[in-house]
Design a protein around this motif. Structure first.
Motif, short mmCIF file in Angstrom:
data_model
loop_
_atom_site.label_atom_id
_atom_site.label_comp_id
_atom_site.label_asym_id
_atom_site.label_seq_id
_atom_site.Cartn_x
_atom_site.Cartn_y
_atom_site.Cartn_z
N VAL A 1 0.60 -1.22 -0.08
CA VAL A 1 -0.04 0.09 -0.08
C VAL A 1 0.98 1.20 0.02
N ARG A 2 2.09 1.20 -0.06
CA ARG A 2 3.07 2.10 -0.23
C ARG A 2 2.62 3.43 -1.02
N GLY A 3 2.17 2.79 -2.48
CA GLY A 3 2.04 3.57 -3.53
C GLY A 3 0.61 4.46 -3.24
N ASN A 4 -0.32 4.00 -2.37
CA ASN A 4 -1.68 4.62 -2.23
C ASN A 4 -1.71 5.23 -0.70
N MET A 5 -0.55 5.85 -0.47
CA MET A 5 -0.68 6.55 1.01
C MET A 5 -0.82 8.24 0.71
N SER A 6 -0.61 8.75 -0.34
CA SER A 6 -0.80 10.22 -0.52
C SER A 6 -2.05 10.59 0.15
N TYR B 1 -1.27 10.61 3.98
CA TYR B 1 -0.16 11.33 4.26
C TYR B 1 0.36 12.32 3.26
N PRO B 2 -0.25 13.65 3.42
CA PRO B 2 0.00 14.55 2.49
C PRO B 2 1.56 14.74 2.19
N ILE B 3 2.53 14.60 3.30
CA ILE B 3 3.87 14.56 3.28
C ILE B 3 4.07 13.04 3.75
N SER B 4 4.54 12.27 2.89
CA SER B 4 4.63 10.88 3.19
C SER B 4 6.10 10.47 3.56
N HIS C 1 -3.04 13.20 7.67
CA HIS C 1 -4.25 13.63 7.09
C HIS C 1 -5.12 13.94 8.15
N ALA C 2 -5.56 15.08 8.44
CA ALA C 2 -6.35 15.51 9.82
C ALA C 2 -7.24 16.75 9.27
N VAL C 3 -8.19 17.17 10.15
CA VAL C 3 -9.21 18.18 9.83
C VAL C 3 -8.31 19.64 9.84
N ALA C 4 -7.73 19.84 10.89
CA ALA C 4 -6.81 21.06 11.03
C ALA C 4 -5.69 20.70 11.62
N ASP C 5 -5.24 21.16 12.72
CA ASP C 5 -3.81 20.73 13.17
C ASP C 5 -3.92 19.52 14.03
N LEU C 6 -2.76 18.93 14.47
CA LEU C 6 -2.56 17.75 15.18
C LEU C 6 -3.68 17.73 16.62
N LEU D 1 -6.92 16.16 15.88
CA LEU D 1 -7.25 14.81 15.62
C LEU D 1 -7.32 13.95 16.77
N GLY D 2 -8.33 13.36 16.61
CA GLY D 2 -8.34 12.30 17.75
C GLY D 2 -7.21 11.52 17.90
N PRO D 3 -7.14 11.38 19.62
CA PRO D 3 -5.79 10.50 20.02
C PRO D 3 -5.66 9.31 19.35
N THR D 4 -6.60 8.47 19.04
CA THR D 4 -6.47 7.18 18.63
C THR D 4 -6.30 7.04 17.06
N GLU D 5 -6.84 8.02 16.46
CA GLU D 5 -6.41 8.16 14.78
C GLU D 5 -5.04 8.75 14.91
N ARG D 6 -4.86 9.75 15.40
CA ARG D 6 -3.34 10.29 15.34
C ARG D 6 -2.26 8.88 15.64
N MET D 7 -2.68 8.24 16.55
CA MET D 7 -1.61 7.18 16.95
C MET D 7 -1.48 5.99 15.96
N VAL D 8 -2.74 5.69 15.59
CA VAL D 8 -2.62 4.64 14.15
C VAL D 8 -2.10 5.31 13.07
N LEU D 9 -2.33 6.26 12.67
CA LEU D 9 -1.74 6.82 11.61
C LEU D 9 -0.26 6.99 11.65
N ALA D 10 0.42 7.27 12.88
CA ALA D 10 1.73 7.29 13.03
C ALA D 10 2.44 5.92 13.00
#
Length: 336
Positions: free
Chosen positions: A32-37, A40-43, A119-124, A127-136
């Motif tokens: 899925v590396r090619g479909n992460m844009s 992750y706007p900056i991947s 990818h979040a609505v505004a700044d970090l 972004l919900g804490p679980t979503e932030r951690m899962v993204l990372a």
């Protein structure tokens, strides 16, 4: 398009134990590396091109905190090797609010090459804490699967990378199931229905939360990153990010290891021998980071006795700072 996460389900919040370890070992996100844009706007896919990477540090930061990021870059992050072993530091950010702010982030990323943007609505902070951690964690597994250890921290924290690296290098067994930090014990769930972090007794009946590492700085071995990520699919609770990781680790059968060398959320009063020994200190402004780093980069060592007295001194001064803070708060409330 934003990442979607399921709503809390009474049945699925903590389902029957699953073979998390087996699923974590089989997990492969390379396809899925090619479909992460979109996520992750900056991947920054080439950030971990060193296959021998010893320690990856992810520093959570808000898009507007450029001066603090620059201070971290000039100070404790300004190193690529620990005892000859390669280390890498990246800032993990949320989405910016305007196109101009986004362009500024893209320029910053081009200049430094040390940023990942989820990818979040505004700044970090929005972004919900679980979503932030899962993204990372998802980014680490996708683009940095060979890093032996991952350190998660914030841009307001001083981190003593040489001390942490020396500790990790001193482990004489294969580094697995490592979840290392300042462990929080016997903390009660939030039972205030008016609070956004409210955790209903129906959803979580236990008297105490599982043990977890304070979010200011902690280390996961690569296998634990994968286990926590796999377990996160079945843990949906309105809790802070560090508690969320603790819940996922518990489901994966991983217990945290405590080290008092992590300060937790405390700001440690500066003493050079104390700071050479400690792993972290919270609430560090850019000016203080510069001062501390200027001393530490001069090298030198502290004797065992100097280290002992340094620790006693900074612990006593930190306690007095805390006492002074609570006294001032009490006086404010009394006059309010």
């Amino acid at each position: 398009m934003y990442l979607q996460f399921p709503l809390i389900d009474l049945i699925d919040l903590f389902p029957a134990p699953q073979p998390v370890e087996a699923d974590a070992r089989k997990l492969d996100l390379s396809n899925v590396r090619g479909n992460m844009s979109l996520a992750y706007p900056i991947s920054n896919p080439a950030a971990c091109r060193n296959s021998n990477l010893f320690l990856l540090t992810l520093v959570f930061s808000s898009p507007a905190n450029i001066s603090q990021r620059d201070a971290v870059r000039r100070t404790w992050a300004n190193q690529t090797l620990i005892q000859g072993f390669p280390v890498q530091l990246l800032f993990f950010l949320g989405s910016s609010q305007t196109s101009d702010a986004q362009e500024a982030l893209m320029r910053e990323s081009a200049n430094h090459g040390d940023m990942v943007q989820g990818h979040a609505v505004a700044d970090l902070s929005l972004l919900g804490p679980t979503e932030r951690m899962v993204l990372a964690l998802r980014w680490v597994i996708t683009f940095c699967p060979l890093a032996r250890f991952v350190l998660l921290t914030k841009d307001s924290v001083f981190v003593n990378l040489p001390a942490i690296g020396g500790y990790l290098l001193g482990l004489h067994r294969h580094p697995e199931d490592l979840y290392l930090g300042r462990v929080i014990q016997r903390e009660s769930p939030n039972r205030d229905p008016s609070n956004p972090g409210y955790l209903s007794p129906v959803l979580y009946p236990d008297k105490y939360l599982p043990e977890y590492c304070d979010e200011t700085a902690y280390v996961l071995s690569q296998d634990v990153v994968r286990k926590v990520y796999v377990a996160s699919a079945a843990v949906h609770a309105p809790v802070p990010a560090d508690v969320f990781v603790g819940l996922c680790a518990q489901k994966a059968g991983v217990a945290p290891t405590h080290s008092a060398r992590f300060s937790g959320d405390k700001h440690i009063r500066y003493n050079i021998c104390c700071y050479r020994y400690m792993f972290s200190s919270a609430a560090m402004g850019s000016n203080e980071l510069e001062t501390v780093w200027a001393d530490l980069r001069q090298g030198g060592r502290c004797s065992l006795l100097q280290t002992y007295y340094g620790l006693v001194s900074c612990k006593a001064l930190t306690y007095l700072d805390k006492l002074s803070f609570f006294n001032s708060q009490g006086q404010t409330e009394a006059h309010g």
